[in-house]
Write a protein that holds these residues in place. Structure first.
Motif, PDB file in Angstrom:
ATOM      1  N   SER A 449      68.430  29.218  51.673  1.00 57.81           N
ATOM      2  CA  SER A 449      68.758  27.983  51.978  1.00 57.81           C
ATOM      3  C   SER A 449      67.495  26.927  52.182  1.00 57.81           C
ATOM      4  O   SER A 449      67.697  25.745  51.492  1.00 57.81           O
ATOM      5  N   MET A 450      66.528  27.517  52.622  1.00 60.14           N
ATOM      6  CA  MET A 450      65.159  26.537  52.758  1.00 60.14           C
ATOM      7  C   MET A 450      64.739  26.307  51.448  1.00 60.14           C
ATOM      8  O   MET A 450      64.127  25.263  51.147  1.00 60.14           O
ATOM      9  N   GLY A 451      64.774  27.305  50.548  1.00 63.35           N
ATOM     10  CA  GLY A 451      64.116  26.943  49.032  1.00 63.35           C
ATOM     11  C   GLY A 451      65.070  25.923  48.496  1.00 63.35           C
ATOM     12  O   GLY A 451      64.458  25.109  47.967  1.00 63.35           O
ATOM     13  N   PHE A 452      66.483  26.144  48.521  1.00 56.04           N
ATOM     14  CA  PHE A 452      67.343  24.852  47.852  1.00 56.04           C
ATOM     15  C   PHE A 452      67.107  23.502  48.840  1.00 56.04           C
ATOM     16  O   PHE A 452      66.946  22.587  48.076  1.00 56.04           O
ATOM     17  N   LEU A 453      66.789  23.839  49.963  1.00 59.75           N
ATOM     18  CA  LEU A 453      66.632  22.436  50.610  1.00 59.75           C
ATOM     19  C   LEU A 453      65.456  21.772  50.484  1.00 59.75           C
ATOM     20  O   LEU A 453      65.356  20.490  50.259  1.00 59.75           O
ATOM     21  N   ALA A 454      64.220  22.625  50.488  1.00 59.46           N
ATOM     22  CA  ALA A 454      62.988  21.965  50.313  1.00 59.46           C
ATOM     23  C   ALA A 454      62.882  21.352  48.878  1.00 59.46           C
ATOM     24  O   ALA A 454      62.562  20.117  48.635  1.00 59.46           O
ATOM     25  N   PHE A 455      63.530  22.216  47.778  1.00 62.43           N
ATOM     26  CA  PHE A 455      63.379  21.711  46.545  1.00 62.43           C
ATOM     27  C   PHE A 455      64.237  20.347  46.188  1.00 62.43           C
ATOM     28  O   PHE A 455      63.505  19.325  45.795  1.00 62.43           O
TER      29      PHE A 455
END
Lengths: 466, 466
Positions: A449-455
């Motif tokens: 989720s952090m990957g998608f959120l950051a990107f």
């Protein structure tokens, strides 16, 4: 290496390959004879095998073949074979036997192996087996069964050599020679006081190298590593490993000597406990290839469902950026990269942390230092991957801003992965949970989720998309 | 359990917690004294510790503190401590010592531990240390260094007890008592023929329980498990475990007895080899938390870059369906679920297969059966997850066709994951590669790209999008 290099040493048995595995031809030969009804022929092939190899043979053939094989070589199926056998395979075979047959086998075994044989039986079957045993064996096994599963009390054998402090070497040797029915399965002699508290340990080599008149009190090592009877087997294994023990005295709550654990009973626990982490972290439970299908399904599907919920969290993050993706499909193409590499980085750190916790390398004393260390590794990894991915994306999509956004997201997610990879297992351990069991779900959820959120978030915030 | 339950048994040392780990207060006390320049005070605290705990202490403090601590407790830093120490920490400390100091320590050790101490030194330092050793020690260590790393020749000790077949129990005991300088670190006596070929093994307990006039030839066990001098340590460990060995004779190419390996040198290898799989599968190399930062970075980034390429394959699959995603953003929202759960299912099967291969449970004899078994588990898992995801997606997006597509894709990907999870490790093993090292990359690549392909491809083929 080829067998012929060992001209004069006894060759490895012809049934085994160079890794001590039964050769497939041999296994096939045995099964062919069993299936052709040639029980005597099958028995002739199996008879020369070491009990550990007989056990392997049963593991290698199919469940249907196991029963026919067991019938053909019934008299070779002794306690030694069963104690070497995979738990699931043994359970299945034991279930097929009559209680008095199980009792015959259990009666030949050391207490610890007998307990392992019958502890997983249904309660009524267990009672039937116990009734069929000799009163002495029965009492010993019943007492062992009162200890918690996977505790020292279940592992220990009661047969041991304990001598008083005032005896000398000669008296001990005479006692060992003259007394009938003593075990030969011991590597150390325990010295006890009149209340049967262990006061020292003597390696057999010391006794053999010392003149007859020397008393035990001069010979024994007073610093002993004692095992409490209800200690968990994983702790027992760590203690054996840490102090390089060959055998150890087991003491009850009053400190009296009640049993002995020898290292040969521990090596398979060391191996099992150390190898279990990879299974637990992957969400495969404690199963192996011999686990019944239904058990494997239940253990694994539970974890897949847990991961389904973590995947839903990630999907919810993506859904929040649906408009951004519609506007620039490149985001959809690239976003799995951020999540996937982040997940890998988190798994690396998590594996290192879980092993360090399991081997007592990582304790309160060095937690902060370890966290800093993992963040430093994550920073180096993050910069490397961010540059590669950023430059690549900028070139492929002819969009430098897209490259900058994915590079920043990559770095952020790898840093978060490093932090989560060590914090999650450490926190679970502090909460008395097994870090190997639950860490993966939390770490994967975080990195996904952090990957998608950051990107996607950076894409919007930086004005790459509206 | 509380210490007070063990009233009369020796208590665990006060410096340790209930898991045999050094208490953080104790570690802090030692470091406080070292940093205050109170070397004598620090030494006083450390002196009562077991060598294994002294080694732990060095592992728990920071690299800067290690050097100051070593200076304060220099006389306690003997061979036993170094042989218990983590490889990286030991290497770092040894690097800081002068060659003659290293030689002093190596001289106190059994050959195997001395070899472990100096085998990782730079060649010129190693030569300097060897020059400073006693000629006898030097010859033994130099010979051990001629064997490949991680082989039986490096693990074995040369000090052992070998007796001729015609001796009787009395002669053996007299020899052991009368001969100066024999090792006391032995658990079995080897019987050799005049050419020094081992012909039998005798447990010390048998010698102690037998009258003096009985000859060795009547007492010895003739079936021996011999270890070839160039056998890999992982195979040695498996052999010790399989046959429950306490010690074993090591033989050279001519079958002559050249050394002995004891189980206490093997338990940490069993633990290390079994625990290593989780690190290798996660792509963390063989590192632990004491590995130098640069080594950790190099080991891990290599694997992240490899995974970057596998992620690019997955991205290429998505890119091929860019138009479909622009048309229906729900596809972008849901597609990570298919890949993520597929990846988890693949990892589960892979972990089970890798452990089964490492423990010789999975051989040619049961490969087909194991593949069928894993496909059956995958089918059950696949159906369960497909129903959950399909129904969920159909409801959330009010689109039954979308639900059907993701359900089908989920089932397909979990089946592919099960197949890849067992086939990839098995094929790597057949190609003589370590399945734990490379399996993850291939399995992840398969489940990621097949997940996207199945989901997006089915969406197009079924006319969900144009």
């Amino acid at each position: 290496m080829s067998d012929s290099e060992f001209e004069t040493a006894p060759l490895p048995p012809e049934q085994l390959d160079e890794d001590d595995r039964l050769k497939p031809e041999f296994v096939r030969n045995v099964i062919d004879r069993v299936e052709a009804g040639d029980a005597a022929g099958a028995r002739e092939l199996v008879e020369p095998l070491h009990p550990a190899d007989v056990a392997d043979l049963f593991e290698l053939v199919s469940p249907e073949q196991r029963r026919a094989l067991a019938a053909a070589v019934a008299d070779l199926l002794d306690g030694d074979v069963f104690s070497e056998m995979n738990d699931w395979v043994r359970e299945e075979l034991i279930d097929a036997l009559e209680p008095h047959e199980v009792a015959d086998i259990a009666g030949q075994l050391e207490t610890d192996d007998a307990v392992a044989l019958i502890e997983d039986l249904e309660e009524d079957e267990q009672r039937a087996v116990l009734r069929a045993l000799d009163p002495d064996d029965r009492a010993a096994i019943e007492e062992a069964l009162t200890f918690p599963e996977e505790s020292a009390g279940r592992l220990m054998q009661r047969d041991l050599i304990a001598v008083p402090e005032h005896w000398n070497v000669g008296q001990v040797i005479d006692y060992l020679r003259a007394t009938e029915g003593l075990t030969t399965d011991f590597w150390e002699v325990f010295v006890v006081d009149p209340q049967h508290h262990p006061v020292g340990t003597i390696q057999l080599s010391w006794i053999l190298r010392t003149p007859r008149h020397i008393p035990m009190s001069d010979l024994m090592k007073r610093e002993q590593t004692l095992i409490p009877v209800d200690m968990d087997q994983e702790e027992v294994a760590l203690r054996f490993q840490k102090y390089a023990l060959i055998s150890a005295a087991v003491v009850d709550h009053a400190g009296r000597l009640v049993g002995m654990i020898t290292v040969d009973d521990i090596v398979h626990i060391i191996q099992q406990e150390a190898g279990e982490d990879v299974l637990l972290l992957s969400g495969a439970g404690e199963g192996d290839i011999n686990q019944p299908l239904r058990d494997s399904y239940q253990a694994r599907v539970r974890w897949l469902i847990a991961n389904l919920f973590t995947a839903l969290v990630a999907s919810a993050v993506i859904a929040a950026f649906g408009a951004a993706i519609e506007q620039m499909v490149a985001l959809a193409i690239l976003m799995p990269i951020v999540a996937s590499i982040g997940g890998n980085a988190g798994t690396q750190t998590m594996a290192v942390a879980v092993r360090a916790l399991a081997t007592n390398q990582l304790t309160q004393s060095n937690t902060i230092r370890t966290i800093k260390r993992e963040i430093a590794v994550a920073l180096l990894n993050g910069i490397t991957i961010a540059v590669l991915v950023g430059v690549g994306a900028a070139l492929v999509f002819s969009n430098p801003q897209l490259g900058a956004v994915i590079a920043a997201a990559m770095l952020i997610n790898i840093l978060i992965a490093g932090l989560a990879g060590v914090l999650v297992p450490v926190l679970l351990e502090r909460l008395d949970q097994d870090p190997a069991v639950a860490s993966s779900v939390f770490v994967t959820m975080t990195t996904d989720s952090m990957g998608f959120l950051a990107f996607l978030g950076l894409a919007v915030v930086t004005g790459l998309v509206r």
